[in-house]
Motif scaffolding. Structure first.
Motif, short mmCIF file in Angstrom:
data_model
loop_
_atom_site.label_atom_id
_atom_site.label_comp_id
_atom_site.label_asym_id
_atom_site.label_seq_id
_atom_site.Cartn_x
_atom_site.Cartn_y
_atom_site.Cartn_z
N GLY A 176 -2.27 -1.40 3.39
CA GLY A 176 -1.13 -0.54 3.09
C GLY A 176 -0.46 -0.02 4.34
O GLY A 176 -1.04 -0.07 5.44
N SER A 177 0.75 0.50 4.19
CA SER A 177 1.52 0.98 5.32
C SER A 177 0.99 2.31 5.86
O SER A 177 1.33 2.71 6.98
N ALA A 181 -1.17 4.82 0.95
CA ALA A 181 -0.77 3.57 0.33
C ALA A 181 -1.99 2.66 0.13
O ALA A 181 -2.15 2.03 -0.93
N LEU A 182 -2.84 2.60 1.14
CA LEU A 182 -4.03 1.76 1.07
C LEU A 182 -4.91 2.16 -0.12
O LEU A 182 -5.37 1.30 -0.89
N GLU A 183 -5.13 3.45 -0.30
CA GLU A 183 -5.99 3.91 -1.39
C GLU A 183 -5.38 3.64 -2.76
O GLU A 183 -6.07 3.21 -3.69
N GLU A 184 -4.09 3.89 -2.90
CA GLU A 184 -3.42 3.67 -4.18
C GLU A 184 -3.41 2.18 -4.54
O GLU A 184 -3.71 1.79 -5.68
N ILE A 185 -3.09 1.34 -3.56
CA ILE A 185 -3.06 -0.11 -3.80
C ILE A 185 -4.45 -0.62 -4.14
O ILE A 185 -4.63 -1.44 -5.04
N ALA A 186 -5.46 -0.11 -3.43
CA ALA A 186 -6.84 -0.51 -3.70
C ALA A 186 -7.25 -0.14 -5.12
O ALA A 186 -7.95 -0.91 -5.81
N GLN A 187 -6.83 1.02 -5.58
CA GLN A 187 -7.18 1.44 -6.95
C GLN A 187 -6.52 0.56 -8.00
O GLN A 187 -7.13 0.19 -8.99
N VAL A 188 -5.24 0.23 -7.77
CA VAL A 188 -4.52 -0.60 -8.73
C VAL A 188 -5.18 -1.98 -8.85
O VAL A 188 -5.48 -2.45 -9.95
N TYR A 189 -5.43 -2.61 -7.71
CA TYR A 189 -6.07 -3.93 -7.75
C TYR A 189 -7.52 -3.82 -8.20
O TYR A 189 -8.04 -4.74 -8.85
N GLY A 190 -8.17 -2.73 -7.85
CA GLY A 190 -9.55 -2.53 -8.27
C GLY A 190 -9.72 -2.49 -9.78
O GLY A 190 -10.81 -2.77 -10.30
N PRO A 201 -7.74 -2.86 7.75
CA PRO A 201 -7.22 -1.69 8.47
C PRO A 201 -5.71 -1.67 8.63
O PRO A 201 -5.12 -0.59 8.73
N THR A 202 -5.07 -2.86 8.68
CA THR A 202 -3.61 -2.91 8.82
C THR A 202 -3.06 -4.07 8.01
O THR A 202 -3.79 -4.98 7.61
N VAL A 205 -3.56 -7.39 9.91
CA VAL A 205 -4.91 -7.93 9.79
C VAL A 205 -5.05 -8.70 8.48
O VAL A 205 -5.63 -9.80 8.44
N ALA A 206 -4.53 -8.14 7.40
CA ALA A 206 -4.61 -8.81 6.10
C ALA A 206 -3.83 -10.12 6.11
O ALA A 206 -4.28 -11.13 5.57
N GLU A 207 -2.65 -10.10 6.73
CA GLU A 207 -1.84 -11.32 6.83
C GLU A 207 -2.58 -12.39 7.64
O GLU A 207 -2.62 -13.57 7.27
N ALA A 208 -3.16 -11.96 8.76
CA ALA A 208 -3.87 -12.89 9.64
C ALA A 208 -5.11 -13.47 8.96
O ALA A 208 -5.43 -14.65 9.10
N ALA A 209 -5.82 -12.62 8.20
CA ALA A 209 -7.02 -13.07 7.51
C ALA A 209 -6.69 -14.20 6.54
O ALA A 209 -7.42 -15.21 6.45
#
Length: 429
Positions: A176-177, A181-190, A201-202, A205-209
């Motif tokens: 998340g930005s 944002a990270l926590e909210e997005i994680a909950q939705v997908y969770g 963490p960023t 990083v997610a794009e690169a992974a």
């Protein structure tokens, strides 16, 4: 955001309803109100009738889901959580084609409101979400990241044709930005992913992974392809070598083959593009791509050599290619390297017949200008089994003898068979 979505006060919109977007939209629709959006009106009409245009999902999967399918931009104004799952291909020059992604960003920008979230799932190079997509969202909406809306990136992990590792059973990376944002997005997908959530963490990083997941596989397969070329010159069976080497505890089994599809054969070009923009020319990644892209020509020339050795003129030869989809048990023909193999054979004036129980004749004709046959004839000089469809795995050597003429040649690109008849010239990668 998560609580409002769960109470169905807010809605999720999934933009792009292909192999990635439709499964995730339907999974979300088990728990949330969902708007499924696609610019292809004919595809939308099929989904409204409970039909998956990609032929991956059964009609029953649509039952009981809280989802509305639309191609109307105005319907997107009702959503607050946008998920972008459009294709990210490369063009004829192997350069990333961001037109679908840019188009989706402009679409969302027109309907973006304060408090909204935008999450990208499409495979991109690191930095694309924040450097290419975000400015469009801000410009079109007149809003600012952080103060008005938030973004995230959660790389798709869909495996077409896999009935075991379905979307909910594959660990999901989210980013998340900012921390909220990270926590909210994680909950939705969770809510929909039982396998768990990994919080990157960023966004970069997610794009690169995501992009290195398939680059790593591409390189491993390219090594096996190069070894197959070397061992073929030595008269050594590559699969036998791999099986022998595989008895060592730390040897990882990869097998040679045609690397097509919309992931492994495409994603490395996104990383190559970004690296070159930064002034670095990758050597290993580029070499792997060159080897894998060259395999259709290698196989075609190998067959021509075998035909000539059997005193068969390539111009008078009739060859059957069994399978044109990019992998087994799917209908997807995008970036099929088998189509490249067929065209290589045709360049030698070989008469090629093609069959495939999964591919659409109309799509094959539209995409590659090739014709699918309903069934094989019985007078082939050679047969190439190019895809490991279940229907092909159960065939035996006797079947191939029945559909071939004297001095038959069987090329087994997936290594599915063992030659049990000395009258057949058998070759595999």
């Amino acid at each position: 955001m998560y609580q409002q979505l769960l109470r169905k006060e807010n809605q999720i919109a999934v933009i792009g309803l292909g192999y990635v977007g439709l499964p995730i939209a339907l999974e979300f629709a088990k728990y949330f109100r969902v708007i499924g959006f696609d610019i292809n009106h004919s595809r939308v009409e099929l989904m409204q009738r409970g039909i998956d245009p990609s032929q991956e999902l059964e009609a029953s999967v649509f039952d009981g889901k809280d989802i509305v399918f639309t191609s109307n931009l105005e319907d997107l104004r009702q959503a607050q959580f946008f998920v972008v799952a459009v294709p990210t291909p490369v063009d004829d020059y192997k350069v990333p084609d961001l037109k679908p992604l840019i188009g989706a960003s402009y679409t969302i920008g027109k309907v973006l409101k304060k408090g909204d979230y935008v999450i990208y799932e499409s495979t991109v190079y690191p930095g694309c979400t924040e450097e290419d997509c975000l400015p469009i969202l801000e410009k079109e909406s007149g809003l600012k990241l952080g103060a008005d809306f938030k973004i995230g990136y959660s790389p798709e992990r869909i495996n077409p044709g896999d009935k075991e590792r379905t979307i909910d059973k594959i660990l999901k990376i989210v980013s998340g930005s900012d921390a909220e944002a990270l926590e909210e997005i994680a909950q939705v997908y969770g809510q929909i992913i039982s396998a768990g959530i990994y919080k990157a963490p960023t966004i970069k990083v997610a794009e690169a992974a995501k992009v290195i997941e398939n680059t790593q596989r591409d390189l491993n397969i390219s090594l096996m392809n190069e070894l197959a070329i070397i061992f073929d010159r030595m008269g050594i069976d590559t699969k036998d070598v791999i099986e022998a080497a595989g008895t060592k505890w730390n040897f990882i089994k990869f097998y040679p083959g045609l690397v097509g599809g919309h992931c492994i054969g495409v994603d490395p070009y996104y990383l190559l593009y970004k690296a070159k923009k930064l002034g670095y020319d990758p050597q290993v990644i580029h070499s792997g791509r060159r080897i894998n892209d060259g395999m259709p020509a290698f196989i075609a020339k190998r067959l021509i050599q075998m035909l000539i050795q059997k005193s068969k003129s390539p111009q008078n030869a009739k060859v059957l290619v069994m399978g044109i989809t990019f992998k087994e048990n799917v209908s997807d023909i995008r970036n099929s390297k088998i189509a490249d193999l067929i065209k290589e054979l045709m360049s030698f004036s070989v008469n090629v017949h093609i069959v495939d129980p999964y591919a659409s004749p109309n799509e094959v004709a539209h995409e590659y200008g090739l014709t699918l046959m309903d069934k094989p004839s019985n007078d082939y000089d050679a047969v190439i089994v190019s895809v490991g469809h279940n229907e092909y795995k159960v065939l035996g050597i006797d079947y191939f003898k029945q559909i071939m003429k004297e001095a038959p040649i069987l090329m087994d690109l997936k290594g599915m068979y063992r030659n049990t008849d000395e009258k057949i010239t058998y070759w595999r990668l």
